[in-house]
Scaffold this motif. Structure first.
Motif, PDB file in Angstrom:
ATOM      1  N   ASN A  69       8.842 -47.263  17.004  1.00  0.00           N
ATOM      2  CA  ASN A  69       8.894 -45.970  16.619  1.00  0.00           C
ATOM      3  C   ASN A  69       7.777 -45.557  15.406  1.00  0.00           C
ATOM      4  O   ASN A  69       7.774 -44.292  14.868  1.00  0.00           O
ATOM      5  CB  ASN A  69      10.333 -45.715  15.749  1.00  0.00           C
ATOM      6  N   ALA A  70       6.905 -46.437  15.318  1.00  0.00           N
ATOM      7  CA  ALA A  70       5.726 -46.225  14.131  1.00  0.00           C
ATOM      8  C   ALA A  70       4.866 -44.881  14.530  1.00  0.00           C
ATOM      9  O   ALA A  70       4.484 -45.206  16.026  1.00  0.00           O
ATOM     10  CB  ALA A  70       4.935 -47.251  14.060  1.00  0.00           C
ATOM     11  N   GLN A  71       4.692 -43.995  13.987  1.00  0.00           N
ATOM     12  CA  GLN A  71       3.981 -42.875  14.289  1.00  0.00           C
ATOM     13  C   GLN A  71       2.644 -42.743  13.782  1.00  0.00           C
ATOM     14  O   GLN A  71       2.325 -43.193  12.658  1.00  0.00           O
ATOM     15  CB  GLN A  71       4.811 -41.727  13.907  1.00  0.00           C
ATOM     16  N   ASP A  72       1.571 -42.088  14.559  1.00  0.00           N
ATOM     17  CA  ASP A  72       0.245 -42.140  13.954  1.00  0.00           C
ATOM     18  C   ASP A  72      -0.191 -40.875  13.274  1.00  0.00           C
ATOM     19  O   ASP A  72       0.987 -39.926  12.972  1.00  0.00           O
ATOM     20  CB  ASP A  72      -0.806 -42.471  15.159  1.00  0.00           C
ATOM     21  N   ALA A  73      -1.290 -40.551  13.073  1.00  0.00           N
ATOM     22  CA  ALA A  73      -1.870 -39.302  12.336  1.00  0.00           C
ATOM     23  C   ALA A  73      -1.113 -38.033  13.119  1.00  0.00           C
ATOM     24  O   ALA A  73      -1.275 -36.800  12.433  1.00  0.00           O
ATOM     25  CB  ALA A  73      -3.026 -39.452  12.029  1.00  0.00           C
ATOM     26  N   ARG A  74      -1.161 -38.307  14.471  1.00  0.00           N
ATOM     27  CA  ARG A  74      -0.492 -37.059  15.304  1.00  0.00           C
ATOM     28  C   ARG A  74       0.655 -36.958  15.608  1.00  0.00           C
ATOM     29  O   ARG A  74       1.221 -36.248  16.366  1.00  0.00           O
ATOM     30  CB  ARG A  74      -1.425 -37.092  16.407  1.00  0.00           C
ATOM     31  N   ASP A  75       1.449 -37.896  14.875  1.00  0.00           N
ATOM     32  CA  ASP A  75       3.181 -38.024  15.183  1.00  0.00           C
ATOM     33  C   ASP A  75       3.366 -38.729  16.553  1.00  0.00           C
ATOM     34  O   ASP A  75       4.409 -38.552  16.833  1.00  0.00           O
ATOM     35  CB  ASP A  75       3.774 -36.507  14.818  1.00  0.00           C
ATOM     36  N   ASP A  76       2.269 -39.203  17.191  1.00  0.00           N
ATOM     37  CA  ASP A  76       2.675 -39.978  18.308  1.00  0.00           C
ATOM     38  C   ASP A  76       3.163 -41.274  18.036  1.00  0.00           C
ATOM     39  O   ASP A  76       2.843 -41.999  17.019  1.00  0.00           O
ATOM     40  CB  ASP A  76       1.494 -40.251  19.310  1.00  0.00           C
ATOM     41  N   SER A  77       4.203 -41.889  18.813  1.00  0.00           N
ATOM     42  CA  SER A  77       4.597 -43.117  18.697  1.00  0.00           C
ATOM     43  C   SER A  77       4.428 -43.846  20.152  1.00  0.00           C
ATOM     44  O   SER A  77       4.224 -43.160  21.081  1.00  0.00           O
ATOM     45  CB  SER A  77       6.034 -43.297  18.273  1.00  0.00           C
ATOM     46  N   ALA A  78       4.712 -45.267  20.268  1.00  0.00           N
ATOM     47  CA  ALA A  78       4.645 -45.830  21.538  1.00  0.00           C
ATOM     48  C   ALA A  78       5.666 -45.173  22.503  1.00  0.00           C
ATOM     49  O   ALA A  78       5.576 -45.020  23.564  1.00  0.00           O
ATOM     50  CB  ALA A  78       4.858 -47.183  21.453  1.00  0.00           C
ATOM     51  N   TRP A  79       6.764 -45.063  21.907  1.00  0.00           N
ATOM     52  CA  TRP A  79       8.031 -44.204  22.548  1.00  0.00           C
ATOM     53  C   TRP A  79       7.673 -42.978  23.051  1.00  0.00           C
ATOM     54  O   TRP A  79       7.774 -42.663  24.353  1.00  0.00           O
ATOM     55  CB  TRP A  79       9.386 -44.377  21.901  1.00  0.00           C
ATOM     56  N   LEU A  80       7.296 -42.191  22.275  1.00  0.00           N
ATOM     57  CA  LEU A  80       6.964 -40.657  22.622  1.00  0.00           C
ATOM     58  C   LEU A  80       5.642 -40.585  23.522  1.00  0.00           C
ATOM     59  O   LEU A  80       5.829 -39.784  24.428  1.00  0.00           O
ATOM     60  CB  LEU A  80       6.270 -40.059  21.277  1.00  0.00           C
ATOM     61  N   VAL A  81       4.829 -41.327  23.609  1.00  0.00           N
ATOM     62  CA  VAL A  81       3.681 -41.515  24.499  1.00  0.00           C
ATOM     63  C   VAL A  81       3.998 -41.670  25.955  1.00  0.00           C
ATOM     64  O   VAL A  81       3.658 -41.446  26.690  1.00  0.00           O
ATOM     65  CB  VAL A  81       2.433 -42.066  24.140  1.00  0.00           C
ATOM     66  N   THR A  82       5.038 -42.295  26.102  1.00  0.00           N
ATOM     67  CA  THR A  82       5.794 -42.668  27.387  1.00  0.00           C
ATOM     68  C   THR A  82       5.975 -41.457  28.289  1.00  0.00           C
ATOM     69  O   THR A  82       5.896 -41.382  29.208  1.00  0.00           O
ATOM     70  CB  THR A  82       6.974 -43.539  27.740  1.00  0.00           C
ATOM     71  N   LEU A 103      13.330 -39.036  17.718  1.00  0.00           N
ATOM     72  CA  LEU A 103      11.904 -38.616  17.067  1.00  0.00           C
ATOM     73  C   LEU A 103      11.222 -37.854  17.608  1.00  0.00           C
ATOM     74  O   LEU A 103      11.142 -37.701  19.052  1.00  0.00           O
ATOM     75  CB  LEU A 103      11.276 -40.181  17.066  1.00  0.00           C
ATOM     76  N   THR A 104      10.574 -37.077  17.270  1.00  0.00           N
ATOM     77  CA  THR A 104       9.646 -35.798  17.718  1.00  0.00           C
ATOM     78  C   THR A 104       8.170 -36.058  17.638  1.00  0.00           C
ATOM     79  O   THR A 104       7.704 -36.329  16.588  1.00  0.00           O
ATOM     80  CB  THR A 104      10.076 -34.508  17.165  1.00  0.00           C
ATOM     81  N   ASN A 105       7.419 -35.580  18.732  1.00  0.00           N
ATOM     82  CA  ASN A 105       5.949 -35.194  18.408  1.00  0.00           C
ATOM     83  C   ASN A 105       5.736 -34.142  17.524  1.00  0.00           C
ATOM     84  O   ASN A 105       6.343 -33.357  16.995  1.00  0.00           O
ATOM     85  CB  ASN A 105       5.524 -35.437  19.845  1.00  0.00           C
ATOM     86  N   ARG A 106       4.377 -33.885  17.435  1.00  0.00           N
ATOM     87  CA  ARG A 106       3.564 -32.926  16.742  1.00  0.00           C
ATOM     88  C   ARG A 106       4.099 -31.488  16.995  1.00  0.00           C
ATOM     89  O   ARG A 106       4.157 -30.465  16.233  1.00  0.00           O
ATOM     90  CB  ARG A 106       2.125 -32.923  16.453  1.00  0.00           C
ATOM     91  N   PHE A 107       4.702 -31.459  18.182  1.00  0.00           N
ATOM     92  CA  PHE A 107       5.160 -29.941  18.745  1.00  0.00           C
ATOM     93  C   PHE A 107       6.649 -30.013  18.559  1.00  0.00           C
ATOM     94  O   PHE A 107       7.285 -28.925  18.972  1.00  0.00           O
ATOM     95  CB  PHE A 107       4.771 -29.824  20.176  1.00  0.00           C
ATOM     96  N   GLY A 108       7.230 -30.977  18.044  1.00  0.00           N
ATOM     97  CA  GLY A 108       8.482 -30.942  17.906  1.00  0.00           C
ATOM     98  C   GLY A 108       9.559 -31.486  19.004  1.00  0.00           C
ATOM     99  O   GLY A 108      10.848 -31.086  19.206  1.00  0.00           O
ATOM    100  N   GLY A 109       8.868 -32.043  19.944  1.00  0.00           N
ATOM    101  CA  GLY A 109       9.415 -32.510  21.321  1.00  0.00           C
ATOM    102  C   GLY A 109       9.891 -33.863  21.320  1.00  0.00           C
ATOM    103  O   GLY A 109       9.115 -34.770  20.538  1.00  0.00           O
ATOM    104  N   VAL A 110      11.021 -34.209  22.029  1.00  0.00           N
ATOM    105  CA  VAL A 110      11.568 -35.581  22.314  1.00  0.00           C
ATOM    106  C   VAL A 110      10.616 -35.897  23.395  1.00  0.00           C
ATOM    107  O   VAL A 110      10.154 -35.100  24.229  1.00  0.00           O
ATOM    108  CB  VAL A 110      12.924 -35.883  22.553  1.00  0.00           C
ATOM    109  N   SER A 111      10.724 -37.201  24.002  1.00  0.00           N
ATOM    110  CA  SER A 111       9.864 -37.660  25.062  1.00  0.00           C
ATOM    111  C   SER A 111       9.998 -36.873  26.368  1.00  0.00           C
ATOM    112  O   SER A 111       9.148 -36.850  27.219  1.00  0.00           O
ATOM    113  CB  SER A 111      10.111 -39.186  25.353  1.00  0.00           C
ATOM    114  N   VAL A 112      11.438 -36.594  26.776  1.00  0.00           N
ATOM    115  CA  VAL A 112      11.545 -35.833  27.938  1.00  0.00           C
ATOM    116  C   VAL A 112      10.890 -34.616  28.168  1.00  0.00           C
ATOM    117  O   VAL A 112      10.860 -33.933  29.197  1.00  0.00           O
ATOM    118  CB  VAL A 112      13.345 -35.724  28.323  1.00  0.00           C
TER     119      VAL A 112
END
Length: 217
Positions: A69-82, A103-112
């Motif tokens: 779940n560790a997020q980078d400067a763009r709010d990406d995580s290993a899980w989210l990028v899948t 957990l959400t990305n920089r657009f506020g979305g979950v992985s699906v």
């Protein structure tokens, strides 16, 4: 505060991730490599492995306790990028690490959500079947996965199958975007007749629509 310079083991782990060498990654971790060390963009070795779909290396890192779940400067995580890559193999590799599906990305979305936008049919089916991700999660744009599949999709077979999978998982076809426009109305405006038909039937049935396309993952 200046970050500590990487050790030889850290450099070896970075190289192993880049090459997709699971044995080298394992050896680097045994030599003391920091599994959570971040690069200049805040990306951990596991996130870099997920971005490059280095499944074998990711398996080693998850087994060593790397944070999925560790997020980078763009709010990406290993899980989210899948959800962006659509890699079902990587998704399943990360599951033992306990991903936070809220957990959400920089657009506020979950992985699906990005997976639906991109037409990653196998991923959408798998993540809906194997996790409790919220099929009706609304991102910062006011869009659900269903709306993204229509608004940003091309109306072709892959996006038809994504829409069908989302509906089969209980997605609400009546949820509108921030302007009050439903997924069906968007589909009709764009001339996506098969998608509009799926959504129309789902609305008339009060929920789940018929599945389109082949089964399985």
């Amino acid at each position: 505060m200046t970050a500590k310079p990487p050790t030889p083991a850290d450099l070896a782990l970075s190289d192993a991730v880049g090459r997709g060498d699971a044995d080298a990654a394992r050896a680097a971790l045994r030599a003391g490599a920091d599994r959570e060390r971040r690069d200049g963009q805040g990306r951990t070795p596991l996130l870099l492995a997920a971005l490059a779909d280095r499944v074998a290396v990711a398996e080693v890192l998850v087994g060593a306790g790397a944070d999925v779940n560790a997020q980078d400067a763009r709010d990406d995580s290993a899980w989210l990028v899948t959800g962006v890559t659509g890699s079902v193999a990587m998704m399943r590799t990360l599951l033992p690490g306990g991903p936070d599906v809220t957990l959400t990305n920089r657009f506020g979305g979950v992985s699906v959500v990005p997976a639906s936008e991109r037409g990653h049919v196998a991923y959408v089916r798998a993540v809906l079947a194997e996790t409790d991700v919220d099929v009706d999660h609304v991102n910062r744009l006011g869009w659900t996965a269903l709306l993204e599949a229509v608004v940003l999709g091309d109306g072709g077979r892959a996006h038809q199958d994504v829409v069908a999978a989302l509906l089969a998982a209980g997605a609400d076809p009546a949820l509108p975007d921030g302007d009050g426009v439903t997924a069906r109305a968007h589909a009709e405006r764009r001339g996506f007749d098969p998608v509009a038909d799926l959504l129309r039937r789902a609305e008339s049935q009060g929920g789940e629509g018929p599945r389109v396309g082949g089964g399985g993952r």
